[in-house]
Write a protein that holds these residues in place. Sequence first.
Motif, PDB file in Angstrom:
ATOM      1  N   LEU B  32      34.507  54.188  34.368  1.00 46.05           N
ATOM      2  CA  LEU B  32      35.750  53.354  33.405  1.00 46.05           C
ATOM      3  C   LEU B  32      36.477  52.809  33.837  1.00 46.05           C
ATOM      4  O   LEU B  32      37.392  52.737  34.897  1.00 46.05           O
ATOM      5  N   PHE B  33      36.907  52.342  33.476  1.00 50.24           N
ATOM      6  CA  PHE B  33      38.276  51.305  33.092  1.00 50.24           C
ATOM      7  C   PHE B  33      38.479  51.295  32.005  1.00 50.24           C
ATOM      8  O   PHE B  33      38.465  50.750  30.611  1.00 50.24           O
ATOM      9  N   ASP B  35      41.812  49.250  30.099  1.00 49.88           N
ATOM     10  CA  ASP B  35      42.278  47.509  30.458  1.00 49.88           C
ATOM     11  C   ASP B  35      43.717  47.668  29.679  1.00 49.88           C
ATOM     12  O   ASP B  35      43.990  46.638  29.804  1.00 49.88           O
ATOM     13  N   ILE B  40      41.259  52.448  37.387  1.00 53.77           N
ATOM     14  CA  ILE B  40      39.959  52.885  36.897  1.00 53.77           C
ATOM     15  C   ILE B  40      39.920  54.275  37.487  1.00 53.77           C
ATOM     16  O   ILE B  40      40.355  54.818  38.290  1.00 53.77           O
ATOM     17  N   HIS B 109      42.294  54.784  40.312  1.00 59.55           N
ATOM     18  CA  HIS B 109      43.017  53.574  41.638  1.00 59.55           C
ATOM     19  C   HIS B 109      43.440  52.929  40.460  1.00 59.55           C
ATOM     20  O   HIS B 109      43.064  52.990  39.141  1.00 59.55           O
ATOM     21  N   VAL B 111      44.363  49.281  39.386  1.00 63.97           N
ATOM     22  CA  VAL B 111      44.085  47.924  39.998  1.00 63.97           C
ATOM     23  C   VAL B 111      44.868  46.987  39.802  1.00 63.97           C
ATOM     24  O   VAL B 111      46.218  47.040  39.482  1.00 63.97           O
ATOM     25  N   PRO B 112      45.055  45.712  41.024  1.00 60.07           N
ATOM     26  CA  PRO B 112      46.407  45.307  41.171  1.00 60.07           C
ATOM     27  C   PRO B 112      46.753  44.936  39.607  1.00 60.07           C
ATOM     28  O   PRO B 112      45.529  43.761  39.110  1.00 60.07           O
ATOM     29  N   GLN B 113      48.018  44.608  39.535  1.00 57.62           N
ATOM     30  CA  GLN B 113      48.127  43.265  38.297  1.00 57.62           C
ATOM     31  C   GLN B 113      48.610  41.824  38.352  1.00 57.62           C
ATOM     32  O   GLN B 113      48.673  41.276  37.259  1.00 57.62           O
ATOM     33  N   ILE B 115      47.873  38.879  41.293  1.00 55.47           N
ATOM     34  CA  ILE B 115      46.994  38.582  42.923  1.00 55.47           C
ATOM     35  C   ILE B 115      47.593  39.232  43.852  1.00 55.47           C
ATOM     36  O   ILE B 115      47.635  39.526  45.079  1.00 55.47           O
ATOM     37  N   ASP B 116      49.414  38.362  44.027  1.00 63.46           N
ATOM     38  CA  ASP B 116      50.051  38.991  45.933  1.00 63.46           C
ATOM     39  C   ASP B 116      50.408  40.269  45.826  1.00 63.46           C
ATOM     40  O   ASP B 116      51.354  40.524  46.760  1.00 63.46           O
ATOM     41  N   LEU B 118      47.204  42.236  46.291  1.00 67.11           N
ATOM     42  CA  LEU B 118      46.697  41.999  47.127  1.00 67.11           C
ATOM     43  C   LEU B 118      46.259  41.362  48.465  1.00 67.11           C
ATOM     44  O   LEU B 118      46.266  41.516  49.423  1.00 67.11           O
ATOM     45  N   VAL B 119      46.069  39.849  48.094  1.00 69.10           N
ATOM     46  CA  VAL B 119      45.828  38.981  49.569  1.00 69.10           C
ATOM     47  C   VAL B 119      47.612  38.498  49.159  1.00 69.10           C
ATOM     48  O   VAL B 119      47.479  37.773  48.367  1.00 69.10           O
ATOM     49  N   GLN B 120      48.239  39.216  50.283  1.00 67.67           N
ATOM     50  CA  GLN B 120      50.028  39.811  49.955  1.00 67.67           C
ATOM     51  C   GLN B 120      50.353  38.032  50.648  1.00 67.67           C
ATOM     52  O   GLN B 120      49.597  37.531  51.956  1.00 67.67           O
ATOM     53  N   PRO B 121      50.943  37.635  50.996  1.00 72.93           N
ATOM     54  CA  PRO B 121      52.452  36.186  51.897  1.00 72.93           C
ATOM     55  C   PRO B 121      52.162  36.924  53.026  1.00 72.93           C
ATOM     56  O   PRO B 121      52.979  38.467  53.090  1.00 72.93           O
TER      57      PRO B 121
END
Lengths: 293, 124
Positions: B32-33, B35, B40, B109, B111-113, B115-116, B118-121
């Motif tokens: 389930l997601f 929103d 999750i 879980h 989920v990331p809100q 972008i940074d 996850l793919v971190q500086p």
Amino acid sequence: MTGRIGPFWAAQRRFVIESDDTEILVELDQRLVDLGNHPSSGTSEPTAAPIVFRLERTGPRWMSHPWALWRDGEPCELTLTHDYVVPYVLWEVTRLVLESATVPIVPMHAAGLVRDGHAIALIGPSHSGKSTLAGWLAKSGWGFLTDEVSLLDTSQWPPVVHPFWRPIGVRRPGPLDAVIDEAGAAAEILVPASRLGPLADPAPLAALVCPTYTPGADGSPEPMSAAAALTSIADQIPSLGREGSEVFRVLAGVVDTTAAFRMEFDDLDVATEQLASLVDDLVADTAMVEQGA
Amino acid sequence: MRRSGATADLSSVHPAPHPAVETAFLAPEAVLFDDRHGEIHRLNPSAAAVWLLLDGEQSIVDVAAELSDIFGVPEPVILPDVETTVSDFRRRGLLAGADRGESEAPADHEVPQRIDTLVQPPDP
């Protein structure tokens, strides 16, 4: 005098970098060399003006944070140390890719590698070993798509993984040290993937693999249920928070039709062999199904 | 058949999924997601079976009866499990009209809100 390097491509976004400092431009040009290749994706090259990053040394060399970065005239970060400049520029380039990817393109925090025209996505959080494994696979002859952000085009079936040829972040000391043979004391260096192996064109996704470096593990891929795969990869999808249900539906479709595996590995050569066998078997199975149909 | 008081109450409860909750049924499990919260929830096969029968029309007793038919388990045995499962859905804020309490956030879980996250500086 202001110098300029580029154009480079962050997926379909074109960018250049300007600076008065020749030394930093030379280093960036070397680190980002693979991004100078346009990722062939069947779409036309962009005609819009490139995004301009401007790097300025705003203080003397003895200052601890002498660097500043602007993007199209807007400040990104105005207090950068010398060692942090190149990684930070790469982060801003990665941000370009993530910003521009919308459904049906889904960016995954995953490495992408290609064997015989078939891609695997190595999905996992930072420090799970995926960059090292990606570098090792590239040096072993696998085509390199990315070590960090795989761009999954879900408008096709099977989904196609598009490249983002950013340099590989190699932590040191580590197994890739001997291959790279680069002096320096930095704990992590950015190595153009083309120094390790071939860059790959877009390729259909054959499998999702969640690798974890685990001392003593034998590297055998273990099948994951679709629900387990969806739960695992959802954590690694930057656009899920932004685009919500639309991305979730797309991902559910991907995991429902794509083989997914968990893989704990230790020895990189063993992991490479295991992944090669995995792809070969999946491709053979698909061919049999297609012949049967 | 006469129902006990508790069972009679369950007959009047007709749970339905919250409209903001997206379901991916990946047999035999479900994911389930939510929103609203970017969360999750992974459901095991039993919970997934209950979830798929929640339509706002059937009561908890109806759901237990249907599962009893499907799985060949006596309804009195299965009913407490269905009730517990539905309570868990409610506690997680997954049901219509049942927003989650602030102190309860049992998502599997988030989920990331951004972008940074996850793919971190890189660390400066």
